[in-house]
Design a protein around this motif. Structure first.
Motif, short mmCIF file in Angstrom:
data_model
loop_
_atom_site.label_atom_id
_atom_site.label_comp_id
_atom_site.label_asym_id
_atom_site.label_seq_id
_atom_site.Cartn_x
_atom_site.Cartn_y
_atom_site.Cartn_z
N THR A 108 26.25 -101.40 42.53
CA THR A 108 26.55 -101.63 43.95
C THR A 108 27.86 -101.01 44.41
OG1 THR A 108 27.62 -103.75 43.47
CG2 THR A 108 25.27 -103.80 43.95
N ALA A 109 28.59 -100.38 43.52
CA ALA A 109 29.92 -99.86 43.88
C ALA A 109 29.88 -98.89 45.06
CB ALA A 109 30.57 -99.19 42.68
N GLY A 110 28.90 -98.02 45.07
CA GLY A 110 28.83 -97.01 46.12
C GLY A 110 28.35 -97.55 47.45
N ILE A 111 27.89 -98.79 47.48
CA ILE A 111 27.39 -99.38 48.72
C ILE A 111 28.39 -100.36 49.32
CG2 ILE A 111 25.53 -100.75 49.73
CD1 ILE A 111 23.74 -99.75 47.42
N SER A 112 28.85 -101.30 48.50
CA SER A 112 29.75 -102.34 49.01
C SER A 112 31.10 -102.37 48.31
CB SER A 112 29.10 -103.71 48.86
OG SER A 112 28.94 -104.04 47.49
N GLY A 113 31.23 -101.63 47.21
CA GLY A 113 32.41 -101.73 46.38
C GLY A 113 32.17 -102.62 45.18
N GLY A 114 31.05 -103.37 45.19
CA GLY A 114 30.69 -104.18 44.04
C GLY A 114 31.66 -105.30 43.76
N HIS A 115 31.97 -106.11 44.77
CA HIS A 115 32.91 -107.21 44.56
C HIS A 115 32.26 -108.37 43.81
CE1 HIS A 115 35.41 -105.87 48.33
NE2 HIS A 115 35.15 -104.89 47.49
N ILE A 116 31.15 -108.91 44.33
CA ILE A 116 30.35 -109.96 43.69
C ILE A 116 31.19 -111.21 43.42
CG2 ILE A 116 28.49 -110.29 41.98
CD1 ILE A 116 28.75 -107.34 41.28
#
Length: 292
Positions: A108-116
């Motif tokens: 998900t890094a390229g979409i939201s930054g992958g915070h989770i």
């Protein structure tokens, strides 16, 4: 809503936090052409009309859903075994949490930054790498994803068994005080968010561009190590959304008695990590605007 190229630029690549955590952030060059990105504004009206803003929130929801589903189901499997040796044990739980963070941040890094993790979003907000509107949107979607993930686990385990196994809810374990639990959550989240800042530092990547860096790896490994250390104390929260999802679905008084620890601790730890990285490691407040 029609997606436009400028929407993607505003929603994904304008501020470094959405490039920060994954391979999409890998930039090339040397420290000679590096410049700090400008601080993100608290409110960016154009985000609210951008599909990438809503897409990023959906990605955070889905990632947190999968994270809680896999990790809490692993906890359930260990708790229902006659002994730790008959299951994957504490090490297996730690690998489930750390491994899922590695996989989902990568995805998900390229979409939201992958915070989770609301604590990660909070830390990046304090460092001005995230707008307030996006931080709130992410935290809401992370919490909803965690609730749904814990709900699916309960559906698989059936209500009676799920409740007898503790529902994967975070509590301060016997033999430890609430102060112990709070301290463990602060220090554990500090390590996690400090690792996020270090692994995604644009200056460091520019300086060490000849060395390939996969940022999700150290972040997932930090989660693994923190779980090894603090599962005996609190079951390891370091993620308010994960703790909230399990507490809501489990919904027993003793879980709610300790629940504040799993918000206050991670947010303090994230704030300290953001301050440490910005002030001590990067010395940003002491730089003149002309310094590269």
């Amino acid at each position: 809503m029609e997606a436009r190229e400028e929407d993607v630029i505003v929603g994904v690549t304008k501020f470094v936090e959405k490039q920060a955590i994954g391979t999409a952030a890998q930039t090339h060059g040397s420290h000679h052409d590096y410049r700090d990105a400008p601080p993100a504004p608290l409110f960016l009206p154009s985000e609210l009309s951008s599909w990438s803003f809503y897409r990023a929130g959906i990605a955070e929801f889905m990632a947190t859903f999968l994270f809680v589903y896999i990790s809490v189901l692993t906890v359930m499997g260990v708790n229902r075994s006659p002994s730790k040796c008959a299951s994957v044990g504490i090490q297996g739980i730690a690998w489930a949490f750390g491994g899922m963070i590695f996989v989902l941040v990568y995805c998900t890094a390229g979409i939201s930054g992958g915070h989770i993790n609301p604590a990660v979003s909070f830390g990046l907000l304090l460092a001005r790498k995230l707008t307030l509107t996006r931080a709130v949107w992410y935290i809401v979607m992370q919490c909803l994803g965690a609730i749904c993930g814990a709900g699916v686990v309960k559906g698989f385990e059936k209500s009676v068994l799920y409740e007898s196994l503790g529902g994967g809810a975070n509590v301060v374990n016997s033999g430890y005080t609430k102060g112990d639990g709070l301290g463990a959550e602060i220090l554990g989240t500090f390590l996690l968010v400090y690792t996020v800042f270090s692994a995604t530092d644009e200056k460091r990547k520019a300086r060490d561009s000849h060395v390939p860096v996969l940022a999700p790896l150290p972040i997932g490994f930090a989660v693994f190590l923190v779980h090894l250390a603090t599962i005996p104390i609190t079951g390891t929260g370091i993620n308010p959304a994960r703790s909230l999802g399990a507490a809501i679905i489990y919904n027993r008084k003793h879980a709610w008695n300790d629940h504040w620890i799993f918000w206050v601790g991670p947010f303090i730890g994230a704030g300290l990590a953001a301050a440490y990285h910005q002030i001590v490691i990067r010395a940003i407040p002491f730089k003149s605007k002309s310094i590269i």
